[in-house]
Design an enzyme around this catalytic site. Structure first.
Site, PDB file in Angstrom:
ATOM      1  N   ASP A   4      -9.940   0.871  -4.833  1.00 56.90           N
ATOM      2  CA  ASP A   4      -8.871   0.918  -3.829  1.00 56.90           C
ATOM      3  C   ASP A   4      -8.169   2.268  -3.967  1.00 56.90           C
ATOM      4  O   ASP A   4      -8.834   3.279  -4.178  1.00 56.90           O
ATOM      5  CB  ASP A   4      -7.945  -0.284  -3.999  1.00 56.90           C
TER       6      ASP A   4
ATOM      7  N   ASN B 210     -10.331   4.504   1.247  1.00 60.45           N
ATOM      8  CA  ASN B 210      -9.496   4.362   0.058  1.00 60.45           C
ATOM      9  C   ASN B 210      -9.699   5.528  -0.905  1.00 60.45           C
ATOM     10  O   ASN B 210     -10.557   6.388  -0.682  1.00 60.45           O
ATOM     11  CB  ASN B 210      -9.775   3.046  -0.656  1.00 60.45           C
TER      12      ASN B 210
ATOM     13  N   GLU C  95       0.850  -1.199   0.000  1.00 60.32           N
ATOM     14  CA  GLU C  95       0.000   0.000   0.000  1.00 60.32           C
ATOM     15  C   GLU C  95       0.880   1.242   0.000  1.00 60.32           C
ATOM     16  O   GLU C  95       2.104   1.174   0.129  1.00 60.32           O
ATOM     17  CB  GLU C  95      -0.910   0.020   1.240  1.00 60.32           C
TER      18      GLU C  95
END
Length: 282
Positions: free
Chosen positions: A193, A143, A15
């Protein structure tokens, strides 16, 4: 399928991709591995932490603002020194940080979520001029935090809803109106995302489980999608010398057996130019 492997390190939950525009370093996190990675022309290195880390913004050539499961802290990559900035849901053992990005004013938006994705356990905050302020409560998986060129809008998503929202910002970067649904991905069963804007204001959204980063115009029209050789794409960042390379992190946790590159970090050449990551002002 277009892809080049930038790092073959398999992250459990990659991430927070961040291209440092001054030092030409790509940073990213393995949230579950409690690790920050960096890679540039000289190679790859990493730092381990005693808590999960998920997102970062750059302060200067060596210091980053990093979001962990319990705080925001500055981290000097030259000395591996941590300096606590402020708590982030430190009294809540259920949650951790997730998606975050610096804004054009030197602030930092950071989302949280339940460690087991408990419904509504998370929130989205803004850190600005030394203060952390709650913006949006009752978020399940924060997100897609990103900002239009010039800072007219912020985008964000609660992944399970399948909707990316957009909110108008005022002259200091605070929400000036209620958020509106901007892009509805429910009919396509896509899971938004991480996201980033390019220099034209298009939004590039990693779609978890779909193995792609899709690009949408400012009015929400689908323009194109770049395929990535890992299904669980998590976070894009424009980088490279001319900001035309799209770096994409991915997750190995829960990946299917036919997804051998899951968790690796990819770089995809594009014909567009991204925006330089904004600097965090402490």
């Amino acid at each position: 399928m277009t892809h080049l492997i930038y790092s073959d390190t398999a992250c459990q939950l990659g991430e927070g991709a961040l291209w440092h525009p001054e030092t030409q370093v790509l940073y990213w996190c393995d949230i579950l591995g409690k690790r920050l990675y960096a890679r540039d022309a000289q190679g790859q290195r990493h730092w381990d932490f005693d808590r999960m880390v998920s997102a970062a913004g750059w302060i200067d050539d060596t210091r980053l603002l990093i979001a962990s499961e319990s705080d925001l802290f500055s981290f000097d990559t030259a000395t591996a020194t941590q300096t606590h900035i402020c708590p982030l849901e430190a009294d809540n053992q259920v949650t951790r940080s997730n998606d975050g990005r610096a804004d054009p004013w030197g602030g930092f938006w950071i989302g949280t979520m339940g460690k087991a994705a408990q419904p509504g356990a998370g929130a989205i905050y803004r850190f600005y001029k030394g203060t952390l302020r709650l913006l949006y409560p009752d978020i399940t998986i924060s997100n897609a935090i990103c900002f239009a060129p010039g800072g007219a809008y912020a985008y964000f998503a609660d992944t399970p809803t399948g909707i990316i929202r957009r909110v108008t910002l005022d002259q200091e970067g605070w929400p000036a109106a209620d958020p509106e649904d901007w892009l509805d991905l429910r009919d396509e069963q896509l899971r938004p995302d991480g996201a980033v804007c390019d220099g034209q204001g298009n939004v590039w959204n990693a779609q978890y489980g779909a193995g792609r980063v899709a690009c949408y115009s400012p009015d929400g029209r689908f323009l194109t999608a770049l395929g990535v050789a890992a299904a669980q794409t998590t976070c894009p960042a424009f980088g490279g010398a001319d900001l035309s390379t799209l770096f994409v992190t991915s997750a190995a946790q829960g990946a299917a057996g036919n997804d051998p590159l899951a968790g690796q970090t990819f770089c995809v050449p594009t014909s567009v130019r991204g925006l330089a990551a904004h600097r965090v002002v402490l």
